[in-house]
Structure formats: C-alpha cells, structure tokens
Design a protein around this motif. Structure first.
Motif, PDB file in Angstrom:
ATOM      1  N   TRP A 393       6.237  -0.406  10.384  1.00  0.00           N
ATOM      2  CA  TRP A 393       7.721  -0.618  10.140  1.00  0.00           C
ATOM      3  C   TRP A 393       8.371  -0.087   8.953  1.00  0.00           C
ATOM      4  N   VAL A 394       7.588  -0.263   7.627  1.00  0.00           N
ATOM      5  CA  VAL A 394       8.210   0.091   6.467  1.00  0.00           C
ATOM      6  C   VAL A 394       8.257   1.793   6.373  1.00  0.00           C
ATOM      7  N   GLN A 395       7.427   2.379   6.835  1.00  0.00           N
ATOM      8  CA  GLN A 395       7.221   3.849   6.721  1.00  0.00           C
ATOM      9  C   GLN A 395       7.416   4.537   5.311  1.00  0.00           C
ATOM     10  N   PRO A 396       6.537   3.881   4.341  1.00  0.00           N
ATOM     11  CA  PRO A 396       6.626   4.326   3.004  1.00  0.00           C
ATOM     12  C   PRO A 396       5.965   5.690   2.721  1.00  0.00           C
ATOM     13  N   ILE A 397       6.391   6.465   1.764  1.00  0.00           N
ATOM     14  CA  ILE A 397       5.477   7.557   1.430  1.00  0.00           C
ATOM     15  C   ILE A 397       4.303   7.524   0.946  1.00  0.00           C
ATOM     16  N   ILE A 398       4.275   6.411   0.124  1.00  0.00           N
ATOM     17  CA  ILE A 398       2.848   6.317  -0.567  1.00  0.00           C
ATOM     18  C   ILE A 398       2.454   4.896  -0.137  1.00  0.00           C
ATOM     19  N   ALA A 399       0.936   4.714   0.241  1.00  0.00           N
ATOM     20  CA  ALA A 399       0.369   3.319   0.226  1.00  0.00           C
ATOM     21  C   ALA A 399      -0.476   3.244  -0.958  1.00  0.00           C
ATOM     22  N   VAL A 400      -0.316   1.948  -1.595  1.00  0.00           N
ATOM     23  CA  VAL A 400      -1.071   1.684  -2.833  1.00  0.00           C
ATOM     24  C   VAL A 400      -1.801   0.388  -2.395  1.00  0.00           C
ATOM     25  N   PRO A 401      -2.817   0.456  -1.821  1.00  0.00           N
ATOM     26  CA  PRO A 401      -3.646  -0.990  -1.706  1.00  0.00           C
ATOM     27  C   PRO A 401      -4.265  -1.770  -2.896  1.00  0.00           C
ATOM     28  N   LEU A 402      -3.810  -2.962  -2.891  1.00  0.00           N
ATOM     29  CA  LEU A 402      -4.216  -3.854  -3.829  1.00  0.00           C
ATOM     30  C   LEU A 402      -4.810  -5.123  -3.646  1.00  0.00           C
ATOM     31  N   HIS A 403      -5.199  -6.156  -4.378  1.00  0.00           N
ATOM     32  CA  HIS A 403      -5.624  -7.406  -3.867  1.00  0.00           C
ATOM     33  C   HIS A 403      -6.796  -7.488  -2.946  1.00  0.00           C
ATOM     34  N   GLY A 404      -7.720  -6.747  -3.834  1.00  0.00           N
ATOM     35  CA  GLY A 404      -9.153  -6.742  -2.876  1.00  0.00           C
ATOM     36  C   GLY A 404     -10.247  -6.105  -3.686  1.00  0.00           C
ATOM     37  N   GLU A 405     -11.431  -5.908  -3.286  1.00  0.00           N
ATOM     38  CA  GLU A 405     -12.641  -5.455  -3.896  1.00  0.00           C
ATOM     39  C   GLU A 405     -12.452  -3.985  -3.046  1.00  0.00           C
ATOM     40  N   PRO A 406     -13.447  -2.997  -3.818  1.00  0.00           N
ATOM     41  CA  PRO A 406     -13.228  -1.797  -3.236  1.00  0.00           C
ATOM     42  C   PRO A 406     -13.244  -1.443  -1.849  1.00  0.00           C
ATOM     43  N   GLU A 407     -14.101  -2.104  -1.421  1.00  0.00           N
ATOM     44  CA  GLU A 407     -14.300  -1.733   0.217  1.00  0.00           C
ATOM     45  C   GLU A 407     -12.916  -2.195   0.796  1.00  0.00           C
TER      46      GLU A 407
END
Length: 455
Positions: A393-407
């Motif tokens: 829906w949002v179609q961003p240029i960059i994804a920055v995953p956060l709120h979680g452990e490395p896996e």
C-alpha cells in the motif's frame, strides 16, 4: 567512536537520519531519534522489565530503559518527545528520563492522561509540558511536520506517525496490526494507508515483532468467544490474568463475566488505574461496573470472578500472591480456574512456570494461551500478510524494520524485498541510518547502552 564525538553528531540541511537507541535488536524499551537540519525529535521513551544489565554478575533490574546520553548531551536540539501510544514499552521511561531531556511531550488524550499519572507518582506533576494531539492533527517541531494517523493495536488511540521534512517523508508505524473488528476504537482504515502511496514515502519504519509468523494476526474481537468457551462450565472461582495496559482485553473479559452472570473485581493497582483512565476518557462501557475486591471473599465460589495483574510471574503482582496463597481477600482451591489471556515474554518462562506449578499443586486448573483449544489471546502486532499489505500500500523507497530481535528484523526486511521495496536497511540500536540524501547505515555510530531505573 567516543561518547564525546558521537554527542557532536548533527544532521545537515540535506540529511535525514534515523537513530534507534532502544527497541531495534530487542523487544521493548523503544526509543528512536530522527534528525534533520540540526534538529532532533524523539519517538517514544519506553521501558522493559527484569532485564540482565550486567552479563558478568547477572545483576538484574526491575525496570530498564535505553540510555539517552547521546541526545541528553545536546538536548537544546531536541525539539520534542512524541509518544505513539500508552504502552509501558513506549512511555514508561519518561518519568525517569525527562529531567535529563527537558523537552515538550506530544501525546494523544489517552496517552497524555496515562503519562500525567505516572509523572505525578514521581514528583513531576505539572512540571512536564504535555501537548495533547488528536488523531489526524498536524503539528510542527523544529524542521519536522508530523501528523498522527490512526492505526489499530490493543490500546486506545494508537497511531502511526507521518513525518515530513524538506528532504523526504517518513512513516513510522509504531505498534500496529490490521483489525477490522476491534473491541475499542475504529476499524483499521485501509484506504488511509493505500492513499499514502501518493506521497512518495521515503522510508517506512515498521514494527517487526511478528515478522516470523505467517498469515494475519487474530482480531481482538475473537477473544470474547474463546474466553467464554473456556469459562462457561467452570463451577468454582475464576481468575483471568492479562496485561493491565491491554484495555481491549480488559473490556472483553469484563463482558465475559457479565455473560456468565458473575460480577467481576479488578485486583492490582495498574488494572485499577487503567480502568479509571478509561472511564475518564470515555473508553469503558458504563454497564460494566467492577465490585470492590474486598467483597470477593464473601461470595460463593461460583460467583467469584477476578481480573488480575501478574501474567509474567512478577513476584509482587496479584496473581503470584494468589499462587502463594498470600492474597488477603480470597484463596484459590480445587475446582477453581486461572486463565492466562496473554503471551509469555521471552525471559519470563521460569517465573511463570513456577507460579503456575503452585496453582496446579493445589489442583487449580490453569489454561494458557499457547495451549488453549480456543483463542484466548490476540497479538497486537502484524504478521507476515499484514506486513506485505502495508509495504504494497505505502510503496516506500526504503524499509527500516524495527521493534524486534535480529531474526524478526531480518524477516521483516525480506518481506519488504519480496514486495518490491527497493532498499532494506537492517541494523540495531546505536546504528545511524542515513535516509537522505543516500540510503545506508553507519554501524555502531553511537553507544547504545541501557539504564537500570529501578532495582
């Protein structure tokens, strides 16, 4: 890099930086910074619980936060602290850290009331400037313009943040899920998030908590039927434990008690506090009125229904006191039932197992969400299909995953790649993400420590 050098980092006119200090590479104690044109804003200021803060001595602390040293050394550049919602892992550190930050706080009406009560408990009543922001309201902090966008979670007035700068626009989802039938608040607004694709979103900063789980998260509304099914044949006392901040679940459990013809009591200070705030802000149904906990001991067993704090085995919480048979108002006996309407936070396994074993030794039946034959808990975070929808829906240029452990973060990034997000940035606390003019990570740029707030 030394602490002194890192404290001097300042974004230029063409820069848009993201700096997680807590909540990336771990679950809880969320604290994120965005920087642009010399200004910084902080998004959330949360805690976690019962963390090992010294690996060598195994010293633990009851309440832990991210260390704000980097931004506290240049607090004149911190234009505001923005709270996305009223969960402890997003605002619980503010009473401890605000004297070091001294920045105005921006929050929804519900979160603002939760925060005011916490501040009062720490002697900061009336000292912290809190600006109440309604959903869909725009406001400006230095070189940032923000808008609160409604999103569904497990607490009233959760919102994502649309953050505009001269060099790009960012969407920070905070905690979220897609719930078209929530117990409290409006359903998820799919059209709102589909419309964001027109804004050329530079980066989507996205919750990764359930990125390893396939499918969709369950709607909060299904818990009513699942809990009712587990409790409708119980002849003895009933105790349900859930997170005190999960107001939707509290309302659901209270409705189950009403359907069973039982009055309910709230046991635990945090439950009573969130109930009071919900009444004050209009989120608690008028027909669901608790009784005083002191009355429970005078009722026949088949009429006792209590909602208790302590789902993580906390030593001083109401549920553990019941397990130890040291709760002053009633005791649990054979034929009674304890239902755990919550998930188990990693690291608390031994505490919870020990507590539940005490109940079982007294022939009190225990129903846990992980093994229940009916749904008695619903997560407040997006699973893989929901993440896929958001990226589509949002179609961003960059994804920055956060709120979680490395896996979790890696799994979130893989979903973003699969759904055509051109760039995925994978990092942890202390890494400096360059969102503009380029898109890369400067690893370990800032020391990312943690503070023991309460021993």
């Amino acid at each position: 890099m030394s602490d002194q050098t890192s404290a001097l980092l300042s974004p230029g006119q063409e820069d848009l930086w993201f700096l997680p200090l807590g909540g990336s590479g771990e679950i809880g104690m969320n604290m994120n910074l965005l920087g642009h044109a010399g200004d910084w804003i902080m998004i959330d200021c949360g805690v976690t619980f019962d963390e090992v803060v010294d690996p060598e001595s195994h010293r633990t602390a009851a309440v832990v936060s991210a260390d704000p040293k980097f931004i506290s050394r240049q607090k004149e550049n911190l234009k505001g602290i923005v709270i996305t919602h009223a969960h402890e892992d997003h605002l619980g550190a503010l009473p401890f850290l605000w004297p070091r930050l001294k920045a105005p706080v921006y929050a929804s009406p519900f979160a603002a009331e939760v925060l005011r009560r916490k501040l009062a408990q720490h002697g900061l009543d009336g000292r912290v400037p809190i600006q109440v922001i309604n959903q869909r309201e725009r406001f400006t902090l230095g070189n940032f313009t923000l808008e609160f966008l409604p999103i569904t979670h497990s607490i009233p007035e959760a919102q994502s943040l649309l953050i505009e700068t001269a060099v790009g626009t960012v969407l920070h989802t905070a905690d979220w899920k897609i719930d078209y039938d929530p117990v409290i608040g409006e359903p998820f607004d799919e059209s709102l998030y589909k419309g964001l694709s027109k804004l050329n979103i530079r980066a989507l900063l996205c919750d990764s908590t359930n990125a390893l789980k396939p499918g969709m998260s369950k709607s909060e509304s299904i818990c009513y039927r699942g809990i009712l099914k587990q409790l409708e044949s119980v002849q003895g006392r009933i105790v349900v434990s859930c997170f005190s901040s999960n107001l939707a679940r509290l309302v659901t459990v209270a409705r189950v008690a009403d359907a069973l013809g039982r009055r309910f009591a709230l046991i635990g200070r945090s439950l009573k506090n969130i109930y009071s705030i919900a009444k004050m802000t209009g989120y608690w149904p008028d027909e669901l009125e608790p009784i005083d906990e002191s009355h429970l001991g005078y009722l026949p067993a088949e009429e006792v229904f209590a909602i208790a704090t302590g789902s993580q085995g906390e030593e001083r919480a109401a549920l553990n006191r019941l397990a130890l048979d040291s709760y002053p108002h009633f005791s649990m006996e054979e034929g009674d039932l304890v239902l755990m309407s919550s998930f188990l936070i990693p690291g608390n396994e031994r505490l919870v197992e020990r507590m539940l074993d005490r109940f079982k030794a007294r022939k009190v039946k225990v129903v846990e969400s992980a093994t229940s034959s009916t749904p008695i808990h619903a997560s407040g975070h997006p699973c893989q299909a929901e993440l896929a929808d958001m990226y589509s829906w949002v179609q961003p240029i960059i994804a920055v995953p956060l709120h979680g452990e490395p896996e979790h973060i890696k799994a979130n990034a893989e979903i973003a790649r699969k759904y055509s997000v051109p760039v995925q940035l994978i990092g942890e606390n202390g890494d400096l993400y360059e969102l503009a003019p380029g898109h890369r990570i400067h690893y370990a740029k800032v020391p990312a420590g943690r503070l023991a707030l309460v021993q």
